[in-house]
Design a protein around this motif. Structure first.
Motif, PDB file in Angstrom:
ATOM      1  N   GLY A  91      33.330 -11.779  40.568  1.00  0.00           N
ATOM      2  CA  GLY A  91      32.840 -12.362  39.533  1.00  0.00           C
ATOM      3  C   GLY A  91      33.688 -13.241  38.857  1.00  0.00           C
ATOM      4  O   GLY A  91      33.755 -14.396  39.375  1.00  0.00           O
ATOM      5  N   SER A  92      33.373 -13.301  37.601  1.00  0.00           N
ATOM      6  CA  SER A  92      33.286 -14.730  36.632  1.00  0.00           C
ATOM      7  C   SER A  92      35.293 -14.448  36.644  1.00  0.00           C
ATOM      8  O   SER A  92      35.841 -16.012  36.997  1.00  0.00           O
ATOM      9  CB  SER A  92      33.315 -13.912  34.940  1.00  0.00           C
ATOM     10  OG  SER A  92      34.059 -13.492  35.056  1.00  0.00           O
ATOM     11  N   ASP A  93      35.935 -13.236  37.088  1.00  0.00           N
ATOM     12  CA  ASP A  93      37.471 -13.733  36.881  1.00  0.00           C
ATOM     13  C   ASP A  93      37.546 -14.327  38.562  1.00  0.00           C
ATOM     14  O   ASP A  93      38.319 -14.757  38.749  1.00  0.00           O
ATOM     15  CB  ASP A  93      37.900 -12.005  37.506  1.00  0.00           C
ATOM     16  CG  ASP A  93      38.020 -11.861  35.875  1.00  0.00           C
ATOM     17  OD1 ASP A  93      38.392 -11.978  34.885  1.00  0.00           O
ATOM     18  OD2 ASP A  93      38.289 -10.704  35.838  1.00  0.00           O
ATOM     19  N   LEU A  94      36.704 -14.297  39.288  1.00  0.00           N
ATOM     20  CA  LEU A  94      37.009 -14.611  40.842  1.00  0.00           C
ATOM     21  C   LEU A  94      36.927 -16.548  40.713  1.00  0.00           C
ATOM     22  O   LEU A  94      37.421 -17.195  41.374  1.00  0.00           O
ATOM     23  CB  LEU A  94      36.537 -14.334  41.393  1.00  0.00           C
ATOM     24  CG  LEU A  94      36.123 -14.525  43.255  1.00  0.00           C
ATOM     25  CD1 LEU A  94      37.982 -15.047  43.534  1.00  0.00           C
ATOM     26  CD2 LEU A  94      34.943 -14.141  44.441  1.00  0.00           C
ATOM     27  N   SER A 110      36.332 -17.989  38.107  1.00  0.00           N
ATOM     28  CA  SER A 110      37.401 -18.943  37.308  1.00  0.00           C
ATOM     29  C   SER A 110      38.872 -18.990  38.209  1.00  0.00           C
ATOM     30  O   SER A 110      39.654 -20.661  37.890  1.00  0.00           O
ATOM     31  CB  SER A 110      38.664 -17.977  35.673  1.00  0.00           C
ATOM     32  OG  SER A 110      39.884 -18.553  35.473  1.00  0.00           O
ATOM     33  N   VAL A 111      39.292 -18.584  39.211  1.00  0.00           N
ATOM     34  CA  VAL A 111      40.736 -18.706  39.987  1.00  0.00           C
ATOM     35  C   VAL A 111      40.091 -19.704  40.708  1.00  0.00           C
ATOM     36  O   VAL A 111      40.646 -20.764  40.739  1.00  0.00           O
ATOM     37  CB  VAL A 111      41.214 -17.539  40.501  1.00  0.00           C
ATOM     38  CG1 VAL A 111      41.544 -17.937  41.079  1.00  0.00           C
ATOM     39  CG2 VAL A 111      41.747 -15.827  38.924  1.00  0.00           C
ATOM     40  N   ARG A 112      38.874 -19.373  41.296  1.00  0.00           N
ATOM     41  CA  ARG A 112      38.302 -20.231  42.246  1.00  0.00           C
ATOM     42  C   ARG A 112      38.505 -21.652  41.842  1.00  0.00           C
ATOM     43  O   ARG A 112      38.759 -23.081  42.921  1.00  0.00           O
ATOM     44  CB  ARG A 112      37.115 -20.088  42.900  1.00  0.00           C
ATOM     45  CG  ARG A 112      36.820 -20.738  43.729  1.00  0.00           C
ATOM     46  CD  ARG A 112      34.745 -20.061  44.740  1.00  0.00           C
ATOM     47  NE  ARG A 112      35.433 -19.300  44.982  1.00  0.00           N
ATOM     48  CZ  ARG A 112      34.118 -17.709  45.030  1.00  0.00           C
ATOM     49  NH1 ARG A 112      33.762 -18.700  45.042  1.00  0.00           N
ATOM     50  NH2 ARG A 112      35.240 -16.839  45.992  1.00  0.00           N
ATOM     51  N   SER A 113      37.989 -21.818  40.494  1.00  0.00           N
ATOM     52  CA  SER A 113      37.796 -23.333  39.875  1.00  0.00           C
ATOM     53  C   SER A 113      38.918 -24.176  39.759  1.00  0.00           C
ATOM     54  O   SER A 113      39.415 -25.242  38.502  1.00  0.00           O
ATOM     55  CB  SER A 113      37.165 -23.641  38.856  1.00  0.00           C
ATOM     56  OG  SER A 113      36.875 -22.086  37.649  1.00  0.00           O
ATOM     57  N   GLU A 136      47.180 -25.072  38.853  1.00  0.00           N
ATOM     58  CA  GLU A 136      46.801 -24.571  37.036  1.00  0.00           C
ATOM     59  C   GLU A 136      47.692 -23.586  37.509  1.00  0.00           C
ATOM     60  O   GLU A 136      47.412 -22.735  38.696  1.00  0.00           O
ATOM     61  CB  GLU A 136      45.870 -24.439  36.925  1.00  0.00           C
ATOM     62  CG  GLU A 136      45.476 -24.133  35.812  1.00  0.00           C
ATOM     63  CD  GLU A 136      46.045 -24.626  34.733  1.00  0.00           C
ATOM     64  OE1 GLU A 136      46.147 -24.221  33.627  1.00  0.00           O
ATOM     65  OE2 GLU A 136      45.614 -25.686  34.312  1.00  0.00           O
ATOM     66  N   VAL A 137      48.335 -22.643  37.006  1.00  0.00           N
ATOM     67  CA  VAL A 137      49.532 -21.649  36.328  1.00  0.00           C
ATOM     68  C   VAL A 137      48.083 -20.557  36.403  1.00  0.00           C
ATOM     69  O   VAL A 137      47.465 -20.457  34.606  1.00  0.00           O
ATOM     70  CB  VAL A 137      50.316 -21.050  35.573  1.00  0.00           C
ATOM     71  CG1 VAL A 137      50.592 -19.795  36.279  1.00  0.00           C
ATOM     72  CG2 VAL A 137      51.428 -22.186  36.422  1.00  0.00           C
ATOM     73  N   GLU A 154      45.743 -17.966  52.413  1.00  0.00           N
ATOM     74  CA  GLU A 154      45.227 -16.538  52.410  1.00  0.00           C
ATOM     75  C   GLU A 154      44.287 -15.974  52.014  1.00  0.00           C
ATOM     76  O   GLU A 154      44.064 -14.972  51.781  1.00  0.00           O
ATOM     77  CB  GLU A 154      47.114 -15.609  52.569  1.00  0.00           C
ATOM     78  CG  GLU A 154      47.601 -15.983  53.966  1.00  0.00           C
ATOM     79  CD  GLU A 154      49.283 -15.593  53.963  1.00  0.00           C
ATOM     80  OE1 GLU A 154      48.655 -13.540  54.031  1.00  0.00           O
ATOM     81  OE2 GLU A 154      50.096 -15.293  53.820  1.00  0.00           O
ATOM     82  N   SER A 155      44.725 -16.473  50.194  1.00  0.00           N
ATOM     83  CA  SER A 155      43.422 -16.115  49.236  1.00  0.00           C
ATOM     84  C   SER A 155      42.203 -15.585  49.963  1.00  0.00           C
ATOM     85  O   SER A 155      41.595 -14.795  48.753  1.00  0.00           O
ATOM     86  CB  SER A 155      44.071 -17.197  48.036  1.00  0.00           C
ATOM     87  OG  SER A 155      45.123 -17.108  47.682  1.00  0.00           O
ATOM     88  N   GLY A 156      41.876 -16.965  50.145  1.00  0.00           N
ATOM     89  CA  GLY A 156      40.615 -16.181  50.196  1.00  0.00           C
ATOM     90  C   GLY A 156      39.149 -16.903  49.460  1.00  0.00           C
ATOM     91  O   GLY A 156      38.147 -16.828  49.462  1.00  0.00           O
ATOM     92  N   ILE A 157      39.815 -17.690  49.103  1.00  0.00           N
ATOM     93  CA  ILE A 157      38.839 -18.250  47.673  1.00  0.00           C
ATOM     94  C   ILE A 157      38.613 -19.875  47.899  1.00  0.00           C
ATOM     95  O   ILE A 157      37.896 -20.835  47.368  1.00  0.00           O
ATOM     96  CB  ILE A 157      40.273 -18.422  46.130  1.00  0.00           C
ATOM     97  CG1 ILE A 157      40.789 -19.034  46.284  1.00  0.00           C
ATOM     98  CG2 ILE A 157      39.989 -17.173  45.618  1.00  0.00           C
ATOM     99  CD1 ILE A 157      41.832 -18.998  45.145  1.00  0.00           C
TER     100      ILE A 157
END
Length: 245
Positions: A213-216, A218-221, A226-227, A242-245
């Motif tokens: 969802g939104s957590d994914l 947020s990280v993807r974007s 960005e840390v 390996e992150s798959g995003i």
């Protein structure tokens, strides 16, 4: 906060070293020899108590035997004295009195010898009892010595390993920016040692939570420099192919 992908990947190496440091430090406190020595120490203390008690009993018997031997010596000297007096007196009355006393002394001497033999038997029993405990004490001392030697050897090995790990950690930490290093150390405290984790197949390797969802999103974007953080455990999420995003 910004940090290059290369710097962020170094956090994984730092985290791996910190994990190994923590595990190795735990090993130094959880060596099997520690528990073994504690158990042996308890057993040794009980043995010392038993030995003290049996040694006290032995000393009591020795004192008793010494007193009896002293009594025997006194009686023997009196017998010798009265025998000499009998040989040198011409008085019939004195001889009769001395013979009566000698008979009593000889009876006393016989009684004392019987008591002395019984006490000597008890002395042998007490000596054997003390020797038995001393054997146990010496065997425990050998076991303690062996366990201490094994513990010291293993501790020396672990301490050398800790030294190597600490030096490697310093080397890696020195390559990080001061700001990133400070953030990592802060996360170590908050996360109880879990400060950085690889995001693999959308899953945090620190807490095994899968981003959705939104957590994914947020990280993807987020930009590559960005840390970002795991929304569940708070660890710095390091993104790779390996992150798959």
């Amino acid at each position: 906060m910004k940090a290059s992908p290369a710097q962020q990947k170094e956090l994984l190496r730092l985290q791996a070293l910190d994990t190994r440091l923590q595990q190795t430090q735990h090993q130094t406190k959880a060596l099997p020899q520690h528990a073994e020595l504690a158990a042996l120490g308890t057993e040794a203390e009980k043995t010392r108590t038993t030995l003290t008690a049996r040694t006290g009993e032995l000393e009591d018997v020795r004192i008793e035997l010494g007193r009896i031997e002293s009594d025997v010596d006194v009686v023997e000297k009196r017998i010798a004295r009265d025998t000499e007096r009998v040989e040198h007196t011409s008085s019939v009355k004195d001889v009769q009195a001395l013979e009566t006393e000698l008979a009593a002394l000889r009876k006393r001497h016989t009684d004392l010898e019987e008591i002395e033999l019984a006490v000597m038997e008890r002395l042998e029993e007490r000596e054997a009892a003390v020797a038995e405990v001393e054997t146990v004490r010496d065997a425990l001392a050998d076991r303690i010595s062996e366990a201490e030697k094994a513990r010291d050897i293993r501790l020396a090995e672990l301490n050398r390993e800790l030294g190597d790990l600490a030096r490697d950690r310093e080397t890696i930490a020195a390559t990080l920016t001061e700001e990133l290093r400070a953030l990592y150390e802060k996360r170590r405290v908050v996360g109880r040692g879990n400060a950085a984790a690889l995001l693999r197949a959308r899953t945090c390797s620190g807490c095994t939570m899968t981003l959705t969802g939104s957590d994914l999103e947020s990280v993807r974007s987020a930009d590559a420099d960005e840390v970002v953080f795991c929304p569940d455990c708070g660890a710095i999420l390091v993104r790779t192919e390996e992150s798959g995003i």
